[in-house]
Design an enzyme around this catalytic site. Structure first.
Site, short mmCIF file in Angstrom:
data_model
loop_
_atom_site.label_atom_id
_atom_site.label_comp_id
_atom_site.label_asym_id
_atom_site.label_seq_id
_atom_site.Cartn_x
_atom_site.Cartn_y
_atom_site.Cartn_z
N TRP A 178 -9.98 0.46 -5.28
CA TRP A 178 -9.42 1.78 -4.94
C TRP A 178 -8.01 1.94 -5.50
O TRP A 178 -7.58 3.03 -5.88
CB TRP A 178 -9.42 1.89 -3.41
CG TRP A 178 -9.00 3.19 -2.81
CD1 TRP A 178 -7.96 3.38 -1.94
CD2 TRP A 178 -9.61 4.48 -2.95
NE1 TRP A 178 -7.89 4.68 -1.55
CE2 TRP A 178 -8.88 5.39 -2.16
CE3 TRP A 178 -10.70 4.94 -3.70
CZ2 TRP A 178 -9.20 6.75 -2.08
CZ3 TRP A 178 -11.02 6.29 -3.62
CH2 TRP A 178 -10.28 7.18 -2.82
N HIS A 223 -7.64 -5.65 -0.26
CA HIS A 223 -6.41 -4.91 -0.01
C HIS A 223 -5.73 -5.49 1.23
O HIS A 223 -6.23 -5.32 2.35
CB HIS A 223 -6.83 -3.45 0.23
CG HIS A 223 -5.70 -2.49 0.33
ND1 HIS A 223 -4.92 -2.14 -0.74
CD2 HIS A 223 -5.22 -1.79 1.40
CE1 HIS A 223 -4.02 -1.25 -0.35
NE2 HIS A 223 -4.18 -1.02 0.94
N LYS A 259 4.20 2.01 -2.44
CA LYS A 259 4.64 3.21 -3.17
C LYS A 259 6.08 3.50 -2.75
O LYS A 259 6.95 3.81 -3.57
CB LYS A 259 3.76 4.42 -2.81
CG LYS A 259 2.24 4.21 -2.93
CD LYS A 259 1.47 5.48 -2.50
CE LYS A 259 0.08 5.25 -1.93
NZ LYS A 259 -0.93 4.68 -2.73
N SER A 297 0.82 -1.20 0.00
CA SER A 297 0.00 0.00 0.00
C SER A 297 0.86 1.27 0.00
O SER A 297 1.71 1.41 -0.87
CB SER A 297 -0.94 -0.07 1.21
OG SER A 297 -2.06 0.70 0.96
#
Ligand code: GTR
Length: 429
Positions: free
Chosen positions: A358, A408, A271, A267
């Protein structure tokens, strides 16, 4: 030619942007037919419009140019002078986890000063490693003690986001938070496969809230009264920098093969892992787990979380300049396929989850696909087709991708895929 055209234009999005409505005021779009018209910048054409024809030109000209674009427009620039970091081996436990692992606790003094900011690295290695082992390095969200129920792992004393249900009260970790993320960290499996696992709490590097960059290592490297510049590092860049400091330590540890370190993150920390891999080529393999917007997902698709939305909700994650691209993704000189291209020729793995809309799984996949021409230029195979593999069927060349069923999260399925990918590219112990 690495160009994508989508001919379905969203009248709604165009009229919204025309009226300058705040980026976060409209419902997220999940409809592929509503993606705005976009064209991806070509990673193999220089800023001056010259075609990149060989590996040398990529290496010497275009790669540094793209890295600079990401520093300037997306993540911000890390400060230059940081030679001072030092390390202290706090404790070695040869028979941790009931004899299944060798554990090391290492304190990293970022500025070399004992009273300056520190990061605690928790390292598990196979017991009695026969030689330097390959290792996964990944930041955690809840403190080192959250990754396993073992009572001997010190409870983190750093600032935490409050979450009573998970055992974080008044911004401190309580005993109730011990092991609360253990499901995401299959240490025993990882060491049984011949790999080490090193982790640190991301808040040791920079607490994850919009504090005006007054805390964590931001403060340590910002002179008093110094104004922030629009390309100064945001929190993601700071966390990524912390991963490089962990790597500085790993280079000194003879039980770890520092040429075989995979950096992994989930998540916002996915990144971070990608940006760490871009900035620091010592990472031999890079894994993005459900990293989404500002990670692996293409910004121009505006599916799920968008640039405008992420900048509004997490203003401290990216640099000031990135805010210019709220609802203006087409003006970005980069898109996230170019971030993945910065990993080449090193192996990179992008993972999505089917219910994680998302994070835009399709956009994460396309990004990995469109990094392909750079891998090919450097003589490496990439994702073979522009169609996503079936759910729960990992695809692995030098670029890896899977879309897992479920939400997720980081699951054992994800870790088993990463271990297989690492076996293929780094070899086990
Ligand atoms: C969400 C955020 C995502 C992702 C996620 C996480 O709130 O919108 O970009 O990073 O948090 O880190 O768990």
């Amino acid at each position: 030619m690495n160009v994508v055209r989508v001919f379905v234009v969203s009248i709604a999005l165009i009229s919204l942007s025309g009226a300058c409505i705040q980026a976060f005021d409209f419902e997220p779009n999940y409809d592929e037919s509503q993606i705005p018209l976009y064209e991806l910048p070509d990673p193999l054409v220089t800023g001056a419009g010259q075609k990149v024809v060989d590996a040398r030109q990529w290496r010497e000209q275009r790669r540094p140019e793209i890295l600079e674009l990401f520093r300037t427009h997306v993540y911000g620039r890390r400060p230059a002078s940081l030679e001072a970091t030092s390390f202290e081996l706090i404790r070695v436990t040869p028979d941790a986890l009931g004899g299944k692992a060798l554990r090391k606790e290492v304190r990293v003094y970022f500025t070399g000063e004992k009273d300056g900011p520190t990061m605690d690295l928790l390292i598990h290695l196979p017991p009695q490693p026969i030689g330097p082992v390959p290792l996964f390095l990944a930041l955690n969200f809840g403190g080192n003690h959250s990754i396993h129920a073992d009572a001997t792992i010190p409870l983190s004393t750093s600032w935490m986001r409050d979450n009573q249900a998970k055992g974080y009260v008044d911004h401190r970790a309580t005993e109730a938070s011990r092991g609360n993320a253990a499901r995401r960290w299959p240490i025993e499996l990882i060491v049984s496969r011949g790999y080490g696992l090193a982790t640190a709490y991301y808040g040791d590097i920079d607490p994850d809230f919009d504090d005006g960059f007054q805390n964590g290592v931001h403060a340590a490297f910002q002179a008093a009264g110094q104004q922030r510049k629009p390309d100064d590092w945001g929190s993601i860049a700071t966390w990524a920098w912390g991963l490089s400091r962990a790597m500085d330590y790993l280079e000194t540890d003879e039980q770890v093969d520092h040429r075989r370190v995979a950096v992994m993150g989930h998540s916002r920390l996915g990144k971070t892992a990608l940006w760490a891999g871009a900035e620091d080529e010592r990472f031999a393999l890079v894994i993005s787990n459900d990293s989404g917007c500002g990670g692996a997902a293409l910004s121009r698709r505006r599916i799920g979380e968008t640039v405008g939305r992420i900048n509004e909700v997490f203003p401290h994650w990216f640099c000031g300049n990135f805010k210019q691209y709220n609802l203006q993704e087409n003006k970005l000189p980069v898109d996230q396929h170019m971030l993945l291209a910065l990993m080449a020729p090193r192996p990179v793995y992008v993972a999505s989850a089917a219910e994680d809309r998302w994070a835009d799984p399709q956009g994460e996949f396309l990004s990995a696909y469109h990094a392909g021409p750079i891998y090919h230029l450097l003589g490496k195979p990439a994702l073979p087709e522009s169609k996503m593999p079936e759910i729960d069927h990992p695809m692995m060349t030098t670029v890896g991708y899977h879309i897992r069923s479920g939400k997720h999260d980081v699951t054992e399925f994800d870790w088993r895929a990463y271990l297989a990918f690492a076996d293929k590219h780094l070899g086990g112990q």
